[in-house]
Design a protein around this motif. Structure first.
Motif, PDB file in Angstrom:
ATOM      1  N   THR A  24      77.496 -26.464   4.295  1.00  0.00           N
ATOM      2  CA  THR A  24      78.653 -25.564   4.220  1.00  0.00           C
ATOM      3  C   THR A  24      78.224 -24.095   4.125  1.00  0.00           C
ATOM      4  O   THR A  24      79.064 -23.196   4.213  1.00  0.00           O
ATOM      5  CB  THR A  24      79.517 -25.897   2.989  1.00  0.00           C
ATOM      6  N   VAL A  77      86.016 -15.236   5.946  1.00  0.00           N
ATOM      7  CA  VAL A  77      85.883 -16.519   5.250  1.00  0.00           C
ATOM      8  C   VAL A  77      86.769 -16.594   4.008  1.00  0.00           C
ATOM      9  O   VAL A  77      87.350 -17.643   3.708  1.00  0.00           O
ATOM     10  CB  VAL A  77      84.400 -16.752   4.866  1.00  0.00           C
ATOM     11  N   HIS A  78      86.914 -15.478   3.294  1.00  0.00           N
ATOM     12  CA  HIS A  78      87.649 -15.496   2.020  1.00  0.00           C
ATOM     13  C   HIS A  78      89.034 -14.856   2.125  1.00  0.00           C
ATOM     14  O   HIS A  78      89.637 -14.517   1.108  1.00  0.00           O
ATOM     15  CB  HIS A  78      86.832 -14.769   0.943  1.00  0.00           C
ATOM     16  N   GLU A  94      92.011 -15.938   2.665  1.00  0.00           N
ATOM     17  CA  GLU A  94      93.134 -16.621   2.026  1.00  0.00           C
ATOM     18  C   GLU A  94      93.226 -16.274   0.537  1.00  0.00           C
ATOM     19  O   GLU A  94      94.323 -16.160  -0.020  1.00  0.00           O
ATOM     20  CB  GLU A  94      92.984 -18.131   2.201  1.00  0.00           C
ATOM     21  N   ALA A 149      85.599 -16.041  13.577  1.00  0.00           N
ATOM     22  CA  ALA A 149      86.380 -16.965  12.752  1.00  0.00           C
ATOM     23  C   ALA A 149      86.392 -18.362  13.360  1.00  0.00           C
ATOM     24  O   ALA A 149      86.293 -19.379  12.646  1.00  0.00           O
ATOM     25  CB  ALA A 149      87.805 -16.435  12.602  1.00  0.00           C
ATOM     26  N   GLU A 150      86.513 -18.439  14.676  1.00  0.00           N
ATOM     27  CA  GLU A 150      86.503 -19.733  15.378  1.00  0.00           C
ATOM     28  C   GLU A 150      85.181 -20.452  15.133  1.00  0.00           C
ATOM     29  O   GLU A 150      85.152 -21.648  14.823  1.00  0.00           O
ATOM     30  CB  GLU A 150      86.698 -19.483  16.875  1.00  0.00           C
ATOM     31  N   ASP A 155      84.710 -22.083  11.749  1.00  0.00           N
ATOM     32  CA  ASP A 155      85.685 -23.149  11.477  1.00  0.00           C
ATOM     33  C   ASP A 155      86.844 -22.701  10.594  1.00  0.00           C
ATOM     34  O   ASP A 155      87.406 -23.491   9.822  1.00  0.00           O
ATOM     35  CB  ASP A 155      84.988 -24.371  10.848  1.00  0.00           C
ATOM     36  N   CYS A 156      87.185 -21.430  10.700  1.00  0.00           N
ATOM     37  CA  CYS A 156      88.374 -20.933   9.985  1.00  0.00           C
ATOM     38  C   CYS A 156      89.141 -19.992  10.915  1.00  0.00           C
ATOM     39  O   CYS A 156      89.321 -18.804  10.618  1.00  0.00           O
ATOM     40  CB  CYS A 156      87.994 -20.241   8.681  1.00  0.00           C
ATOM     41  N   THR A 181      95.327 -18.371  12.527  1.00  0.00           N
ATOM     42  CA  THR A 181      96.502 -19.075  13.027  1.00  0.00           C
ATOM     43  C   THR A 181      97.326 -18.112  13.880  1.00  0.00           C
ATOM     44  O   THR A 181      97.151 -16.885  13.823  1.00  0.00           O
ATOM     45  CB  THR A 181      97.365 -19.582  11.864  1.00  0.00           C
TER      46      THR A 181
END
Length: 334
Positions: A68, A91-92, A94, A248-249, A252-253, A256
């Motif tokens: 990870t 990555v962070h 959210e 981001a792709e 894996d994040c 949207t």
């Protein structure tokens, strides 16, 4: 060279943390001096200062990444600070969506948020406890891929993600020149500029040669697109939105559709822009954990600034060397 001695010599350039075992190894390695007269040692095709070599050996011996984890790789002055900021924010994102004013990038230097493996975590003969870091953990390195791979391949986990950023050698050199002047708190003369230029041309510089470093990650990115992403500094400048979405792709994040419409990508680019970061109080004063003044990491960040510093002959020499060294690889610099 006495003008460049203590107290403005960073730990990674010193030789006070080298074990007897590494001293014995160094005695058998090709040796040279950098443009300021400090000793460099060639370990498996790459040049290091003594303390840096010790840390690299310790990374190889002890570092075992989790699948990870994310490793950000680059040459010094190749876009490291910007990449750290962008990846951390992506990555962070959210965690700080509801309270953007609490974002760590507003109060901490990017190099303190994304620690260097060999320049911080494994420096000074340390063996850090990496389990204390949250997942996904983001690390940074200037190590050649072949050197880093020795640590990665010893883990039983699937491969971790590696993001590499590179920059045209001419701008990398000029940025490095200004960095060294700020780092050593001096104004070096034209003769020293020539010496540093010669070091870049011959490949005798910390983590050099430039072309070997770049090629190691380029070739692996072609062979393992899932786990190694190769990014160019110039492309991030030209197409920031597209490149951040690509990043981001890969991690894996992906953003949207709702995030794209709401301006999430633009918010990250604004937060991580050189102008925004350099104007923050935390990046104007103080010292990072690797012992370097925070403001040293922020200058122009422009593409083509080399035109203000290199002679036409120097620029042509760089172009010819890189074209020759990269020939047949598919990697081309404009």
């Amino acid at each position: 060279m006495d003008a460049y001695q203590e107290p403005h010599l960073p730990n990674y350039m010193k030789d006070d943390k080298v074990t007897q075992e590494t001293k014995s190894l160094m005695s058998s390695l090709p040796a040279n001096k950098d443009f300021m007269g400090y000793g460099l040692y060639n370990y498996k095709g790459c040049w290091y200062y003594p303390n840096t070599l010790q840390a690299v050996l310790d990374v190889q011996k002890h570092f075992r990444p989790r699948n990870t984890d994310i490793i950000l790789a680059s040459l010094p002055k190749g876009g490291t600070t910007w990449l750290k900021s962008l990846v951390f924010a992506v990555v962070h994102r959210e965690k700080y969506r509801e309270n953007p004013q609490t974002h760590p990038l507003l109060s901490q230097n990017p190099h303190d948020l994304v620690p260097f493996l060999e320049l911080e975590l494994y420096a000074n003969n340390q063996t850090p406890d990496l389990t204390k870091f949250p997942s996904p953990t983001i690390f940074s390195t200037h190590m050649h891929l072949n050197t880093l791979r020795e640590a990665i391949t010893k883990t039983s986990s699937p491969p971790c993600k590696i993001v590499y950023v590179c920059r045209n050698i001419k701008d990398t050199f000029v940025s490095g020149w200004h960095y060294r002047n700020m780092l050593h708190r001096t104004k070096m003369d034209e003769a020293t500029f020539e010496l540093m230029f010669n070091g870049y041309c011959s490949g005798v510089l910390l983590y050099g040669p430039y072309w070997e470093h770049v090629l190691s990650y380029w070739k692996q990115s072609l062979e393992d697109k899932k786990n190694v992403l190769f990014m160019r500094y110039e492309e991030i400048i030209e197409e920031p939105r597209a490149q951040v979405m690509r990043l981001a792709e890969f991690l894996d994040c992906p953003f949207t559709e709702e995030e794209e419409k709401s301006g999430s990508v633009e918010e990250i680019l604004k937060l991580c822009s050189l102008r925004s970061l350099s104007n923050l109080e935390v990046n104007k004063k103080g010292t990072t954990r690797i012992g370097v003044d925070s403001n040293v990491f922020f200058r122009k960040g422009e593409v083509g600034d080399w035109k203000n510093h290199l002679t036409p002959h120097m620029a042509k020499t760089f172009d010819e060397i890189v074209e020759c060294r990269l020939r047949g690889s598919g990697l081309v610099f404009q």
